[in-house]
Enzyme design. Structure first.
Site, PDB file in Angstrom:
ATOM      1  CE  LYS A 180      -3.865   2.348   2.180  1.00 55.38           C
ATOM      2  NZ  LYS A 180      -4.752   2.474   3.338  1.00 55.38           N
ATOM      3  CG  ASN A 184      -1.151   5.288   0.177  1.00 56.68           C
ATOM      4  OD1 ASN A 184      -2.150   5.351  -0.521  1.00 56.68           O
ATOM      5  ND2 ASN A 184      -1.171   4.818   1.411  1.00 56.68           N
TER       6      ASN A 184
END
Length: 298
Positions: A180, A184
């Site tokens: 993640k 991001n």
């Protein structure tokens, strides 16, 4: 969305703050018939509209049996410190924020019977005034971080499945956090700096930047022992951009509303780890500096 089994009463959940993801989780709890209350810096009841449902949330009262803490990474220590006196002796705390989890200090502040968890989610939500919308259907990964959490696996997983499911349970959250983090790092700074929605990043002018960001992140992840496949990550980022084209990233929203961003826990973490392993990450370093400048200007 599963209802409680009448033979297994739900834990009574408290959600900290009134951010979009927290209110999404609280709303889903309430619509599924689960007891839920809000813990706010200024204690008060709260009325919102979630999708087409007007919802009322009571102010949290001690003792708190189970707490979801979906606040910004930099706000976690203060939030937990404020919660400590109100926690039940066997309370379960679930942290959820962007960036990497720094939990050692929090673990040391809990009693042996109090459980600590981390949840990472890809759900999207947007709060506009008193209205909250679920802007992106996602999924979540949940990990127990201490022995007291492992004693409550079923109860907490069941609850998080209601709030931010579907949920996958894992014994090691770090590979999922690196995955993640890469997404991001590719999307959040660029949307913040260019004041655009995620879909704008599909344009040709952003492709070399996205490629270089990910190449640098993959180098650092490899050195840290959590290898990411560059081609797969590039494909995943493009997929997220496409699937969330109309959405605005949390970092773009923070800059737009003159709030502190989570850049230190995302790009800042990459830059710090790169220095630890003596890896050059010029683009991530530049993006970190630019977002910090923009943030301080706001």
């Amino acid at each position: 969305m599963a209802q409680n089994s009448p033979t297994q009463p739900a834990l009574s959940w408290t959600v900290v703050g009134q951010g979009a993801i927290g209110l999404l989780a609280a709303s889903r709890f309430k619509l599924a018939g689960w007891p839920v209350q809000l813990w706010l810096r200024q204690p008060a009841a709260l009325d919102i509209r979630f999708e087409q449902h007007p919802l009322h949330f009571n102010c949290a009262t001690a003792p708190l049996a189970a707490v979801l803490i979906p606040v910004k990474s930099y706000a976690v220590p203060a939030a937990v410190q404020a919660l400590l006196p109100a926690l039940a002796p066997d309370a379960q705390l679930v942290l959820s924020h962007n960036g990497m989890a720094a939990t050692e200090h929090i673990l040391s502040s809990l009693s042996p019977a109090q459980g600590l968890w981390f949840l990472t989610t890809t759900h999207g939500a947007l709060k506009q005034g008193a209205t909250v919308r679920h802007t992106g259907q996602g999924q979540s990964v949940l990990s127990p971080l201490n022995a007291a959490a492992k004693n409550q696996l079923l109860a907490v997983q069941q609850a998080m499945d209601i709030a931010l499911g579907p949920v996958t349970l894992t014994g090691n959250i770090l590979p999922f956090l690196w995955h993640k983090l890469a997404i991001n790092a590719a999307i959040n700074p660029l949307t913040a700096l260019n004041n655009c929605n995620n879909g704008e990043l599909a344009k040709a002018q952003y492709q070399p930047l996205i490629s270089q960001i990910l190449a640098e992140v993959c180098q650092v992840a490899e050195a840290a022992g959590y290898p990411l496949q560059y081609a797969q990550m590039l494909e995943k980022v493009q997929q997220v951009i496409q699937n969330t084209a109309a959405n605005f990233s949390s970092m773009q929203q923070d800059i737009a509303h003159s709030r502190r961003t989570e850049i230190d826990a995302i790009t800042g973490y990459i830059v710090t780890q790169a220095a630890r392993y003596n890896i050059a990450v010029p683009l991530n370093t530049q993006l970190l500096q630019q977002v910090l400048q923009l943030q301080h200007r706001g």
